[in-house]
Scaffold this motif. Structure first.
Motif, PDB file in Angstrom:
ATOM      1  N   ASP A  67       0.519  -1.144  -0.096  1.00  0.00           N
ATOM      2  CA  ASP A  67       0.131  -0.054   0.158  1.00  0.00           C
ATOM      3  C   ASP A  67       0.913   1.168   0.028  1.00  0.00           C
ATOM      4  O   ASP A  67       0.497   2.310  -0.596  1.00  0.00           O
ATOM      5  CB  ASP A  67      -0.981   0.004   1.279  1.00  0.00           C
ATOM      6  CG  ASP A  67      -2.039  -1.054   1.120  1.00  0.00           C
ATOM      7  OD1 ASP A  67      -2.193  -1.386  -0.147  1.00  0.00           O
ATOM      8  OD2 ASP A  67      -2.294  -1.322   2.180  1.00  0.00           O
ATOM      9  N   LYS A  68       2.002   1.175   0.808  1.00  0.00           N
ATOM     10  CA  LYS A  68       2.868   2.439   0.910  1.00  0.00           C
ATOM     11  C   LYS A  68       3.523   2.488  -0.589  1.00  0.00           C
ATOM     12  O   LYS A  68       3.621   3.784  -0.904  1.00  0.00           O
ATOM     13  CB  LYS A  68       3.920   2.151   2.036  1.00  0.00           C
ATOM     14  CG  LYS A  68       3.464   2.140   3.301  1.00  0.00           C
ATOM     15  CD  LYS A  68       4.587   1.901   4.274  1.00  0.00           C
ATOM     16  CE  LYS A  68       3.806   1.885   5.804  1.00  0.00           C
ATOM     17  NZ  LYS A  68       3.941   0.727   6.232  1.00  0.00           N
ATOM     18  N   GLU A  69       3.973   1.575  -1.275  1.00  0.00           N
ATOM     19  CA  GLU A  69       4.570   1.669  -2.622  1.00  0.00           C
ATOM     20  C   GLU A  69       3.750   2.205  -3.565  1.00  0.00           C
ATOM     21  O   GLU A  69       3.565   3.119  -4.135  1.00  0.00           O
ATOM     22  CB  GLU A  69       5.128   0.419  -2.929  1.00  0.00           C
ATOM     23  CG  GLU A  69       6.254  -0.052  -2.305  1.00  0.00           C
ATOM     24  CD  GLU A  69       6.777  -1.563  -2.553  1.00  0.00           C
ATOM     25  OE1 GLU A  69       5.908  -2.290  -3.341  1.00  0.00           O
ATOM     26  OE2 GLU A  69       7.839  -1.909  -2.218  1.00  0.00           O
ATOM     27  N   GLU A  70       2.340   1.730  -3.456  1.00  0.00           N
ATOM     28  CA  GLU A  70       1.185   2.240  -4.218  1.00  0.00           C
ATOM     29  C   GLU A  70       0.698   3.705  -4.212  1.00  0.00           C
ATOM     30  O   GLU A  70       0.754   4.467  -5.257  1.00  0.00           O
ATOM     31  CB  GLU A  70       0.074   1.424  -4.114  1.00  0.00           C
ATOM     32  CG  GLU A  70      -0.920   1.224  -5.380  1.00  0.00           C
ATOM     33  CD  GLU A  70      -2.025   0.182  -5.210  1.00  0.00           C
ATOM     34  OE1 GLU A  70      -3.201   0.536  -5.288  1.00  0.00           O
ATOM     35  OE2 GLU A  70      -1.606  -1.050  -5.173  1.00  0.00           O
ATOM     36  N   ALA A  71       1.089   3.914  -2.825  1.00  0.00           N
ATOM     37  CA  ALA A  71       0.638   5.421  -2.542  1.00  0.00           C
ATOM     38  C   ALA A  71       1.742   6.239  -3.059  1.00  0.00           C
ATOM     39  O   ALA A  71       1.387   7.548  -3.424  1.00  0.00           O
ATOM     40  CB  ALA A  71       0.699   5.517  -1.015  1.00  0.00           C
ATOM     41  N   LEU A  72       2.786   5.825  -3.289  1.00  0.00           N
ATOM     42  CA  LEU A  72       3.971   6.611  -3.971  1.00  0.00           C
ATOM     43  C   LEU A  72       3.771   6.880  -5.571  1.00  0.00           C
ATOM     44  O   LEU A  72       4.476   7.691  -6.051  1.00  0.00           O
ATOM     45  CB  LEU A  72       5.360   6.226  -3.619  1.00  0.00           C
ATOM     46  CG  LEU A  72       5.457   6.146  -2.033  1.00  0.00           C
ATOM     47  CD1 LEU A  72       6.829   5.505  -1.930  1.00  0.00           C
ATOM     48  CD2 LEU A  72       5.823   7.714  -1.605  1.00  0.00           C
ATOM     49  N   CYS A  73       3.004   5.964  -6.148  1.00  0.00           N
ATOM     50  CA  CYS A  73       3.000   6.031  -7.530  1.00  0.00           C
ATOM     51  C   CYS A  73       1.370   6.834  -7.957  1.00  0.00           C
ATOM     52  O   CYS A  73       0.556   6.718  -7.437  1.00  0.00           O
ATOM     53  CB  CYS A  73       2.595   4.542  -7.860  1.00  0.00           C
ATOM     54  SG  CYS A  73       3.976   3.445  -7.612  1.00  0.00           S
ATOM     55  N   GLU A  74       1.684   7.387  -9.203  1.00  0.00           N
ATOM     56  CA  GLU A  74       0.782   8.048  -9.759  1.00  0.00           C
ATOM     57  C   GLU A  74      -0.307   7.046 -10.320  1.00  0.00           C
ATOM     58  O   GLU A  74       0.132   5.973 -10.992  1.00  0.00           O
ATOM     59  CB  GLU A  74       1.123   8.990 -10.967  1.00  0.00           C
ATOM     60  CG  GLU A  74       1.855  10.192 -10.591  1.00  0.00           C
ATOM     61  CD  GLU A  74       0.702  11.257  -9.789  1.00  0.00           C
ATOM     62  OE1 GLU A  74      -0.201  11.215 -10.109  1.00  0.00           O
ATOM     63  OE2 GLU A  74       1.255  11.889  -8.786  1.00  0.00           O
ATOM     64  N   PRO A  75      -1.590   7.139 -10.390  1.00  0.00           N
ATOM     65  CA  PRO A  75      -2.502   6.350 -10.805  1.00  0.00           C
ATOM     66  C   PRO A  75      -2.431   6.339 -12.375  1.00  0.00           C
ATOM     67  O   PRO A  75      -2.120   7.361 -12.936  1.00  0.00           O
ATOM     68  CB  PRO A  75      -3.884   6.584 -10.377  1.00  0.00           C
ATOM     69  CG  PRO A  75      -3.617   8.123 -10.056  1.00  0.00           C
ATOM     70  CD  PRO A  75      -2.506   8.412  -9.612  1.00  0.00           C
ATOM     71  N   VAL A  89      -6.257   1.436 -14.216  1.00  0.00           N
ATOM     72  CA  VAL A  89      -5.690   0.108 -14.426  1.00  0.00           C
ATOM     73  C   VAL A  89      -4.387  -0.438 -13.769  1.00  0.00           C
ATOM     74  O   VAL A  89      -3.737  -1.458 -14.003  1.00  0.00           O
ATOM     75  CB  VAL A  89      -5.590  -0.141 -16.192  1.00  0.00           C
ATOM     76  CG1 VAL A  89      -6.605  -0.002 -16.742  1.00  0.00           C
ATOM     77  CG2 VAL A  89      -4.557   1.012 -16.532  1.00  0.00           C
ATOM     78  N   ASP A  90      -3.804   0.662 -12.856  1.00  0.00           N
ATOM     79  CA  ASP A  90      -2.726   0.157 -12.410  1.00  0.00           C
ATOM     80  C   ASP A  90      -2.721  -1.154 -11.418  1.00  0.00           C
ATOM     81  O   ASP A  90      -1.552  -1.647 -11.114  1.00  0.00           O
ATOM     82  CB  ASP A  90      -1.959   1.309 -11.486  1.00  0.00           C
ATOM     83  CG  ASP A  90      -3.020   2.344 -10.899  1.00  0.00           C
ATOM     84  OD1 ASP A  90      -3.955   1.814 -10.761  1.00  0.00           O
ATOM     85  OD2 ASP A  90      -2.575   3.294 -10.384  1.00  0.00           O
ATOM     86  N   SER A  91      -3.831  -1.268 -10.944  1.00  0.00           N
ATOM     87  CA  SER A  91      -3.760  -2.760 -10.265  1.00  0.00           C
ATOM     88  C   SER A  91      -4.659  -3.725 -10.773  1.00  0.00           C
ATOM     89  O   SER A  91      -5.198  -4.670  -9.954  1.00  0.00           O
ATOM     90  CB  SER A  91      -4.780  -2.123  -8.767  1.00  0.00           C
ATOM     91  OG  SER A  91      -5.974  -1.887  -8.981  1.00  0.00           O
ATOM     92  N   LEU A  92      -4.851  -3.575 -12.131  1.00  0.00           N
ATOM     93  CA  LEU A  92      -5.772  -4.652 -12.990  1.00  0.00           C
ATOM     94  C   LEU A  92      -4.750  -5.439 -13.928  1.00  0.00           C
ATOM     95  O   LEU A  92      -3.667  -4.578 -14.392  1.00  0.00           O
ATOM     96  CB  LEU A  92      -6.875  -4.032 -13.692  1.00  0.00           C
ATOM     97  CG  LEU A  92      -7.828  -3.377 -12.572  1.00  0.00           C
ATOM     98  CD1 LEU A  92      -8.835  -2.545 -13.457  1.00  0.00           C
ATOM     99  CD2 LEU A  92      -8.320  -4.339 -11.764  1.00  0.00           C
ATOM    100  N   ILE A 132      -9.707  -5.866 -19.883  1.00  0.00           N
ATOM    101  CA  ILE A 132      -9.029  -5.684 -18.598  1.00  0.00           C
ATOM    102  C   ILE A 132      -9.602  -6.481 -17.417  1.00  0.00           C
ATOM    103  O   ILE A 132     -10.929  -6.735 -17.187  1.00  0.00           O
ATOM    104  CB  ILE A 132      -9.380  -4.295 -18.168  1.00  0.00           C
ATOM    105  CG1 ILE A 132      -9.111  -3.395 -19.131  1.00  0.00           C
ATOM    106  CG2 ILE A 132      -8.919  -3.884 -16.746  1.00  0.00           C
ATOM    107  CD1 ILE A 132      -8.949  -1.801 -18.925  1.00  0.00           C
ATOM    108  N   CYS A 133      -8.690  -7.195 -16.671  1.00  0.00           N
ATOM    109  CA  CYS A 133      -9.081  -8.253 -15.845  1.00  0.00           C
ATOM    110  C   CYS A 133      -8.617  -7.966 -14.567  1.00  0.00           C
ATOM    111  O   CYS A 133      -7.835  -7.226 -14.108  1.00  0.00           O
ATOM    112  CB  CYS A 133      -8.593  -9.731 -15.950  1.00  0.00           C
ATOM    113  SG  CYS A 133      -9.247 -10.368 -17.773  1.00  0.00           S
ATOM    114  N   SER A 134      -9.225  -8.635 -13.454  1.00  0.00           N
ATOM    115  CA  SER A 134      -8.911  -8.446 -11.921  1.00  0.00           C
ATOM    116  C   SER A 134      -7.457  -9.104 -11.847  1.00  0.00           C
ATOM    117  O   SER A 134      -7.262 -10.209 -12.492  1.00  0.00           O
ATOM    118  CB  SER A 134      -9.951  -9.229 -11.000  1.00  0.00           C
ATOM    119  OG  SER A 134     -10.117 -10.456 -11.249  1.00  0.00           O
ATOM    120  N   LYS A 135      -6.721  -8.726 -10.830  1.00  0.00           N
ATOM    121  CA  LYS A 135      -5.465  -9.193 -10.696  1.00  0.00           C
ATOM    122  C   LYS A 135      -5.500 -10.058  -9.686  1.00  0.00           C
ATOM    123  O   LYS A 135      -5.085  -9.819  -8.455  1.00  0.00           O
ATOM    124  CB  LYS A 135      -4.405  -7.907 -10.518  1.00  0.00           C
ATOM    125  CG  LYS A 135      -3.026  -8.635 -10.669  1.00  0.00           C
ATOM    126  CD  LYS A 135      -1.922  -7.400 -10.277  1.00  0.00           C
ATOM    127  CE  LYS A 135      -1.824  -6.396 -11.247  1.00  0.00           C
ATOM    128  NZ  LYS A 135      -0.720  -5.519 -11.045  1.00  0.00           N
TER     129      LYS A 135
END
Length: 418
Positions: A36-44, A52-55, A107-110
């Motif tokens: 979550d911390k790494e994801e918070a540092l990334c732009e969507p 789509v960054d989590s798909l 686009i699918c779930s990861k």
């Protein structure tokens, strides 16, 4: 220790302490995973308006024989869902128009199930259809962000304007745009080796990739050692092209009745006929072109003849005014609605190149008559249309000053010579 040195040390230490404290807080905040911390540092990341960054994303092209049902079943979408999507698509997009070669994305779930969430079909490079496959089925049409840029292009001609552009990686559509701009000033069948062009034009980009060529903004075409300038200018909410003096480039007649061909025979008072093998006048210009090539009337007028003559084959005659008449011979067929008495507009397709009558191959025999007498079509002089109006001349010449300085300040790079 001096006060100045102490102040310097403090100014260095304080930012370091702040950074360390923030890092410790971020690391030891309860209930927050490292991911979550790494994801918070990334732009969507978004595609087609979907984050789509989590798909998972799967890109492909429609193959021959594939349709919406085939494509969705590949990702285990059931028939009931597909039928519902087809019904919801009515009035938005006709699923029967899905074409082989067009791109699509799933686009699918990861996760381990890899559940399909969206199917996106690209109707064109700039438009797409989104099929939502989640709990709430939906269909909507979308457009990609387009950017309009002003682009410069230049080159030297070795064989043709089209080849000069294609060999440099310039969209050859620009050749069509320039030929339209200069249709009344330059005969593009007569361009010579060494002729050159410089132009600023609109280029439409989609997602950073060039798509369509837009309007020519300004241009300079050097033909036979003479510069022909063209500047786009709007007056009374109507845009047109003018030379550097404000004269319209649009004249009473087009220079040629068809695009991108070659002259196979010139106007002559005594030519050896290729079939009859006798010398006789040839009061026209022959343009060799493939059968079916559209033939345009060079000016506004009224069709006075649509008939099939023995030697001329299928032919059309257009009376433009009390002075000029043109004829178009050896046609394979006539344009839609073309008959005797029809009013036609400059550039309108009136027929198609053929080989009817006494002809050795597909070509257009184009003839011009002035006061009833044949004249060489390549030497027709026609008066220009209205120049820039007086009330707009101040604005126009400011445009000319700006655009001409840009054109004249550019040079044709050797890498662009073909």
């Amino acid at each position: 220790m001096t006060k100045k040195r102490t102040l310097t040390i403090v100014l260095i230490i304080i930012p370091v302490i702040i950074i360390v404290l923030l890092a410790l807080y971020f690391i030891f905040t309860p209930g927050t995973s490292i991911e979550d911390k790494e994801e918070a540092l990334c732009e969507p990341v978004y595609r087609y308006g979907i984050q789509v960054d989590s798909l998972m994303q799967y890109d492909d092209e429609v193959k021959s024989g594939e349709n919406l049902s085939v494509l969705l079943q590949r990702y285990k979408v059931d028939h009931g869902t597909i039928n519902s999507l087809v019904r919801q698509s009515e009035g938005i997009f006709d699923v029967r128009k899905i074409k082989a070669g067009n791109k699509y994305t799933v686009i699918c779930s990861k996760d381990s199930v890899n559940t399909p969430l969206y199917f996106i079909y690209e109707d064109s490079p700039a438009t797409y259809v989104v099929y939502g496959l989640g709990d709430s089925l939906h269909v909507h049409y979308g457009k990609k962000d387009m950017e309009l840029r002003i682009v410069f292009a230049s080159g030297v001609i070795e064989s043709s304007l089209w080849n000069a552009m294609a060999s440099q990686g310039i969209n050859p559509t620009l050749a069509l745009e320039l030929s339209d701009v200069y249709a009344w000033a330059i005969d593009f069948f007569g361009v010579q080796k060494g002729d050159s062009f410089r132009t600023y034009y609109e280029q439409i980009y989609v997602e950073g990739e060039p798509l369509n060529v837009g309007r020519v903004v300004s241009a300079c075409f050097n033909h036979a050692g003479k510069d022909f300038y063209a500047f786009y200018f709007v007056q009374d909410e109507m845009g047109d092209y003018f030379d550097e003096k404000g004269n319209s480039l649009r004249k009473a007649f087009l220079k040629a009745p068809l695009k991108f061909s070659r002259i196979s025979s010139h106007f002559s008072h005594s030519r050896l006929h290729p079939i009859l093998r006798i010398r006789r006048p040839h009061h026209g210009v022959d343009y060799a072109a493939p059968t079916g090539t559209p033939v345009m009337t060079i000016g506004d007028g009224t069709v006075t003849k649509v008939k099939s003559a023995r030697g001329a084959g299928k032919m059309i005659e257009v009376k433009h005014n009390s002075t000029y008449t043109t004829q178009y011979l050896h046609l394979s067929g006539y344009g839609k609605g073309i008959r005797q008495g029809t009013r036609v507009s400059q550039g309108q397709v009136i027929g198609y190149v053929g080989s009817t009558g006494l002809s050795t191959g597909p070509h257009l025999d184009f003839r011009v008559y002035k006061n009833g007498s044949p004249i060489n079509p390549l030497k027709v002089e026609s008066p220009p249309s209205e120049p820039v109006k007086d009330k707009y001349k101040g604005d126009f010449f400011r445009v000319v000053e700006q655009e001409k300085s840009k054109l004249d300040g550019t040079r044709i790079r050797e890498s662009e010579v073909v």
